[in-house]
Design a protein around this motif. Structure first.
Motif, short mmCIF file in Angstrom:
data_model
loop_
_atom_site.label_atom_id
_atom_site.label_comp_id
_atom_site.label_asym_id
_atom_site.label_seq_id
_atom_site.Cartn_x
_atom_site.Cartn_y
_atom_site.Cartn_z
N GLY A 153 11.33 0.43 -34.71
CA GLY A 153 12.77 0.15 -34.75
C GLY A 153 13.25 -0.36 -33.41
O GLY A 153 12.47 -0.77 -32.55
N GLY A 154 14.54 -0.32 -33.21
CA GLY A 154 15.13 -0.77 -31.95
C GLY A 154 15.40 -2.26 -31.94
O GLY A 154 15.15 -2.97 -32.92
N ARG A 155 15.89 -2.73 -30.84
CA ARG A 155 16.23 -4.14 -30.68
C ARG A 155 15.04 -4.91 -30.14
O ARG A 155 14.18 -4.35 -29.44
CB ARG A 155 17.42 -4.30 -29.75
CG ARG A 155 18.68 -3.67 -30.31
CD ARG A 155 19.85 -3.92 -29.38
NE ARG A 155 21.08 -3.42 -29.95
CZ ARG A 155 21.91 -4.16 -30.67
NH1 ARG A 155 21.66 -5.42 -30.89
NH2 ARG A 155 23.01 -3.62 -31.15
N LEU A 156 15.00 -6.18 -30.45
CA LEU A 156 13.90 -7.02 -30.01
C LEU A 156 13.80 -7.04 -28.49
O LEU A 156 12.71 -6.91 -27.93
CB LEU A 156 14.05 -8.44 -30.55
CG LEU A 156 12.97 -9.43 -30.14
CD1 LEU A 156 11.61 -8.98 -30.63
CD2 LEU A 156 13.30 -10.81 -30.67
N GLY A 157 14.93 -7.20 -27.80
CA GLY A 157 14.91 -7.23 -26.34
C GLY A 157 14.34 -5.96 -25.73
O GLY A 157 13.56 -6.01 -24.78
N THR A 158 14.70 -4.84 -26.32
CA THR A 158 14.17 -3.56 -25.84
C THR A 158 12.66 -3.50 -26.04
O THR A 158 11.92 -3.06 -25.14
CB THR A 158 14.84 -2.39 -26.58
OG1 THR A 158 16.25 -2.49 -26.37
CG2 THR A 158 14.34 -1.05 -26.09
N ASN A 159 12.19 -3.96 -27.18
CA ASN A 159 10.75 -3.96 -27.43
C ASN A 159 10.02 -4.92 -26.49
O ASN A 159 8.92 -4.62 -26.03
CB ASN A 159 10.47 -4.32 -28.90
CG ASN A 159 10.75 -3.16 -29.81
OD1 ASN A 159 10.09 -2.14 -29.75
ND2 ASN A 159 11.74 -3.31 -30.67
N LEU A 160 10.63 -6.06 -26.18
CA LEU A 160 10.01 -6.99 -25.23
C LEU A 160 9.87 -6.34 -23.85
O LEU A 160 8.83 -6.48 -23.20
CB LEU A 160 10.84 -8.27 -25.12
CG LEU A 160 10.79 -9.21 -26.32
CD1 LEU A 160 11.89 -10.25 -26.23
CD2 LEU A 160 9.43 -9.88 -26.43
N VAL A 161 10.89 -5.62 -23.42
CA VAL A 161 10.85 -4.94 -22.12
C VAL A 161 9.82 -3.81 -22.15
O VAL A 161 9.00 -3.68 -21.24
CB VAL A 161 12.24 -4.41 -21.72
CG1 VAL A 161 12.16 -3.53 -20.49
CG2 VAL A 161 13.20 -5.57 -21.49
N LEU A 176 7.21 -3.46 -23.93
CA LEU A 176 5.84 -3.98 -23.97
C LEU A 176 5.45 -4.69 -22.68
O LEU A 176 4.32 -5.14 -22.53
CB LEU A 176 5.67 -4.94 -25.15
CG LEU A 176 5.71 -4.30 -26.54
CD1 LEU A 176 5.75 -5.37 -27.62
CD2 LEU A 176 4.52 -3.37 -26.74
N GLY A 177 6.40 -4.81 -21.75
CA GLY A 177 6.13 -5.46 -20.47
C GLY A 177 6.08 -6.98 -20.56
O GLY A 177 5.54 -7.63 -19.67
N LEU A 178 6.66 -7.53 -21.61
CA LEU A 178 6.62 -8.98 -21.79
C LEU A 178 7.73 -9.69 -21.04
O LEU A 178 7.60 -10.86 -20.69
CB LEU A 178 6.68 -9.32 -23.28
CG LEU A 178 5.50 -8.76 -24.09
CD1 LEU A 178 5.74 -8.92 -25.58
CD2 LEU A 178 4.22 -9.46 -23.69
N VAL A 179 8.84 -9.02 -20.82
CA VAL A 179 9.93 -9.54 -19.99
C VAL A 179 10.51 -8.38 -19.20
O VAL A 179 10.41 -7.22 -19.60
CB VAL A 179 11.06 -10.22 -20.81
CG1 VAL A 179 10.56 -11.41 -21.57
CG2 VAL A 179 11.73 -9.25 -21.75
N GLY A 180 11.12 -8.69 -18.07
CA GLY A 180 11.79 -7.67 -17.28
C GLY A 180 13.24 -7.54 -17.71
O GLY A 180 13.76 -8.36 -18.47
N ASP A 181 13.90 -6.51 -17.24
CA ASP A 181 15.30 -6.29 -17.59
C ASP A 181 16.17 -7.48 -17.17
O ASP A 181 17.07 -7.88 -17.89
CB ASP A 181 15.84 -5.02 -16.93
CG ASP A 181 15.53 -3.78 -17.76
OD1 ASP A 181 15.49 -3.90 -18.99
OD2 ASP A 181 15.34 -2.71 -17.16
N GLY A 182 15.89 -8.06 -16.01
CA GLY A 182 16.68 -9.20 -15.54
C GLY A 182 16.52 -10.41 -16.45
O GLY A 182 17.48 -11.11 -16.75
N THR A 183 15.30 -10.64 -16.91
CA THR A 183 15.05 -11.74 -17.84
C THR A 183 15.77 -11.49 -19.15
O THR A 183 16.37 -12.39 -19.73
CB THR A 183 13.54 -11.91 -18.10
OG1 THR A 183 12.89 -12.11 -16.87
CG2 THR A 183 13.26 -13.06 -19.03
N LYS A 184 15.74 -10.25 -19.60
CA LYS A 184 16.43 -9.90 -20.86
C LYS A 184 17.92 -10.17 -20.74
O LYS A 184 18.53 -10.76 -21.63
CB LYS A 184 16.18 -8.43 -21.20
CG LYS A 184 16.85 -7.97 -22.48
CD LYS A 184 16.53 -6.50 -22.72
CE LYS A 184 17.80 -5.76 -22.97
NZ LYS A 184 17.65 -4.34 -23.18
N GLU A 185 18.51 -9.79 -19.62
CA GLU A 185 19.95 -10.00 -19.42
C GLU A 185 20.27 -11.49 -19.37
O GLU A 185 21.27 -11.94 -19.93
CB GLU A 185 20.42 -9.31 -18.14
CG GLU A 185 20.26 -7.80 -18.16
CD GLU A 185 21.00 -7.13 -19.31
OE1 GLU A 185 22.12 -7.56 -19.64
OE2 GLU A 185 20.46 -6.18 -19.89
#
Length: 70
Positions: free
Chosen positions: A45-53, A55-64
């Protein structure tokens, strides 16, 4: 005919697909990474952005920064 197309473009699925394309077109994440994050989203579950972070695929800054584009 255009009214149906417009309504279809506003559907949650269309919005979701366009967001996935932005992730790929901006090279924010590779196709395999996106697939992994989507699979994690289905399982946990959860949001895609949260799952990307997570999993280490993007950082929080990239997500924002990506969220600002969407």
């Amino acid at each position: 005919m255009f009214a149906q197309y417009s309504a279809a473009c506003r559907s949650p699925l269309a919005k979701s697909l366009s967001r996935h394309l932005v992730l790929l077109q901006t090279n924010a994440v590779r196709a395999q990474g996106l697939e992994d994050a989507l699979a994690a989203q289905v399982i946990h579950g959860g949001r895609l952005g949260t799952n990307l972070v997570e999993l280490g695929l993007v950082g929080d800054g990239t997500k924002e920064a990506l969220l600002a584009l969407l």
